[in-house]
Scaffold this active site. Structure first.
Site, PDB file in Angstrom:
ATOM      1  N   ASP A  61      -0.514   3.782  12.553  1.00 26.35           N
ATOM      2  CA  ASP A  61       0.456   2.636  11.731  1.00 26.35           C
ATOM      3  C   ASP A  61      -0.273   1.390  12.048  1.00 26.35           C
ATOM      4  OD1 ASP A  61       2.344   1.265  10.549  1.00 26.35           O
ATOM      5  OD2 ASP A  61       3.620   0.969  12.334  1.00 26.35           O
ATOM      6  N   THR A  94       0.316  -2.224   6.159  1.00 25.80           N
ATOM      7  CA  THR A  94      -0.079  -2.838   7.141  1.00 25.80           C
ATOM      8  C   THR A  94      -1.465  -2.869   7.561  1.00 25.80           C
ATOM      9  OG1 THR A  94       0.480  -1.066   8.731  1.00 25.80           O
ATOM     10  CG2 THR A  94       2.044  -2.907   8.736  1.00 25.80           C
ATOM     11  N   THR A  95      -2.184  -1.655   7.261  1.00 25.09           N
ATOM     12  CA  THR A  95      -3.599  -1.502   7.545  1.00 25.09           C
ATOM     13  C   THR A  95      -4.405  -2.215   6.205  1.00 25.09           C
ATOM     14  OG1 THR A  95      -3.049   0.584   8.272  1.00 25.09           O
ATOM     15  CG2 THR A  95      -5.270   0.075   8.176  1.00 25.09           C
ATOM     16  N   ASP A 387       8.366   3.542   7.978  1.00 24.62           N
ATOM     17  CA  ASP A 387       7.504   3.071   6.766  1.00 24.62           C
ATOM     18  C   ASP A 387       8.300   3.659   5.549  1.00 24.62           C
ATOM     19  OD1 ASP A 387       6.051   1.631   8.569  1.00 24.62           O
ATOM     20  OD2 ASP A 387       4.095   2.602   8.211  1.00 24.62           O
TER      21      ASP A 387
END
Length: 527
Positions: A61, A94-95, A387
């Site tokens: 994550d 998020t990445t 998520d």
């Protein structure tokens, strides 16, 4: 030299080119570290803390990795911040947001080498970002009206989100659970009502969703194990005052009989308090603090289930879910709001006994029990599920949906290329660069799967020059596939957040032309 020096001895400053170098290098180092976790075939990272116990986290994550990095480079910190914001705002992507911002900077570096002013680059990026958003808005699908279609959309989004996480093996099972849990919320994005309990043992497939609320506690001795139509008083009060605490209390007495009298008085006080509590007409009492054996006995005699030491998180949630309030004084029963639920019983999960409240007032509450081989697996499963829940709850509010698998990036980059051709001046280079940066996301997804990315992306671009193409990367077969048929969907809100945050972060870093580090503070010698 003495004249020029305005900074303190150990402070350092870097100007112009060097400052820009430092920001680019820092940002790109972060991107290279994190980009291998992108996509369905992304790899995980092990993070080991230097604190006590050397805790190990296994995760892919983006936000979790970023939070755990201690970094000196100021530019890298900006990227870490955007990934945290993305995590708080929409929960997923998020990445991608870090990768996109990093690619924008990587290309900006080349443009600056071509003597294009950073401000021109920024205004080009701005135009491109706006164009990209409009391109997506033309393509969004909104099935809010049709409940069944909307539910399949949610399922697809959940499965897409989970496919890059540890849960990808049983993604249908977990996607079902997540969609079910979010549908219960009926449009609120308050994920407090969804409780996640982790119990080691079993396999991930054994995880299940349970309506109601589960409290990780045991039921007291000699008390009813099952209560129907429960009225619950949630309290935070001391129930351990019936014994004289020997430590710290100084009592002068003439004889032992007097000590007994004091103890008797304490007991009576306790009995009175218990009677006040019973006077609320309840049959379940949940307390955050200890309940000693004497009051416990009194509760048992009155047929009331007393639960002690419910952790704070637990009782806040319990009060929220059963629609009660946390009380700490019991003098006027009419002002206390009691919680209600249909049934309280003891259940077993693995080795442990837990208390299950079902049929709670707030119909939207539910508990997800995760099972798994070890703590690390469970932690990662919880993050992945979190998520998915975030994305779903955002999608229920803003029901616009896009296809996934690198499709939106190609759609945006096609539109941006057209814009670049129409735009005169140096800005057009920046606009083109933006389009290349967007293509980096499908490229990295393909690279992580060990595919020939150059070949695939050029195929994909050719496909997208046909009107209304739904081509994307199919990582499983390693070809260009039809994402609509594969059921890979993403939430529009996530994509929008990625685009805007990444552009803004890249802008902020491009504006930098000087880095000044303050001198470290000296410790004075106090000898």
């Amino acid at each position: 030299m003495a004249v020029d020096k305005i900074l303190k001895d150990e402070a350092s400053e870097e100007k112009g080119e060097r400052a820009r170098m430092a920001t680019f290098i820092g940002a790109l180092a972060i991107v290279d570290l994190i980009k291998t976790t992108l996509g369905p075939k992304g790899m995980d990272k092990i993070l080991q803390s230097t604190g006590r116990g050397h805790n190990v986290t296994v995760t892919n994550d983006g936000a979790t990795i970023m939070k755990s990095l201690l970094i000196d480079n100021p530019a890298a910190k900006v990227l870490i911040d955007i990934s945290k914001t993305q995590d708080d705002e929409v929960g997923d992507g998020t990445t991608s947001v870090v990768v996109l911002a990093g690619e924008l900077l990587r290309l900006a570096e080349k443009l600056i080498a071509m003597k294009i002013h950073p401000m021109s680059i920024i205004s080009g990026y701005r135009m491109a970002a706006e164009c990209a958003l409009n391109a997506l808005l033309k393509k969004v699908v909104d099935n809010k009206q049709d409940a069944d279609k909307f539910k399949t959309d949610l399922m697809k989004i959940a499965m897409t989100t989970l496919s890059s996480k540890i849960l990808s093996q049983d993604k249908e099972h977990f996607a079902n659970m997540a969609v079910d849990a979010v549908m219960r919320l009926k449009g609120s994005t308050n994920l407090e009502a969804i409780q996640i309990i982790k119990k080691p043992g079993g396999s991930l497939k054994d995880s299940f969703l349970d309506e109601g609320f589960i409290l990780d506690k045991k039921i007291g001795v000699g008390q009813p194990k099952r209560i129907e139509n429960a009225k619950i008083l949630v309290a935070n009060t001391a129930m351990d005052t019936d014994k004289v605490k020997i430590y710290g209390a100084r009592v002068r007495v003439d004889s032992m009989a007097k000590v007994a009298e004091i103890e008797g008085a304490e007991k009576d006080k306790m009995r009175e308090k218990v009677n006040k509590i019973i006077g609320h007409g309840i049959n379940c009492f949940v307390n955050r603090q200890l309940i000693y054996n004497f009051p416990e006995e009194l509760f048992a005699d009155a047929g009331i289930l007393a639960i002690e030491h419910a952790d704070f998180d637990g009782i806040e949630r319990l009060a929220l879910v059963t629609d009660g309030e946390i009380a700490s004084t019991f003098d006027n029963p009419e002002s206390v709001k009691l919680g209600h639920c249909k049934l309280i019983e003891e259940i077993m999960i693995g080795e442990d006994k837990l208390i299950h409240f079902s049929g709670v007032e707030m119909g939207q509450a539910c508990t997800i029990v995760l099972r798994g081989a070890s703590e690390h697996v469970l932690d990662e499963a919880e993050r992945s599920l979190h998520d998915a829940l975030c994305v779903l709850s955002q999608t229920v509010n803003d029901s616009r949906v896009l296809l996934g698998g690198g499709w939106p990036e190609m759609v945006m980059s096609k539109e941006i290329d057209e814009l670049a051709r129409k735009t005169p001046g140096k800005k057009s280079h920046a606009i083109e660069a933006f389009s290349q940066a967007l293509q980096a996301i499908p490229t990295i997804i393909a690279d992580n799967a060990g595919l020939d990315s150059a070949e695939l992306i050029s195929k994909l671009r050719a496909e997208h020059h046909q009107i209304n193409s739904t081509a994307g990367i199919d990582v499983i077969t390693g070809t260009v596939g039809d994402v609509a048929a594969l059921g890979i969907s993403e939430s529009f809100k996530v994509k929008q957040a990625i685009l805007l945050s990444a552009t803004e972060a890249a802008e902020a870093l491009l504006r930098v032309d000087e880095i000044i580090r303050c001198a470290p503070r000296r410790r004075e010698d106090r000898m």
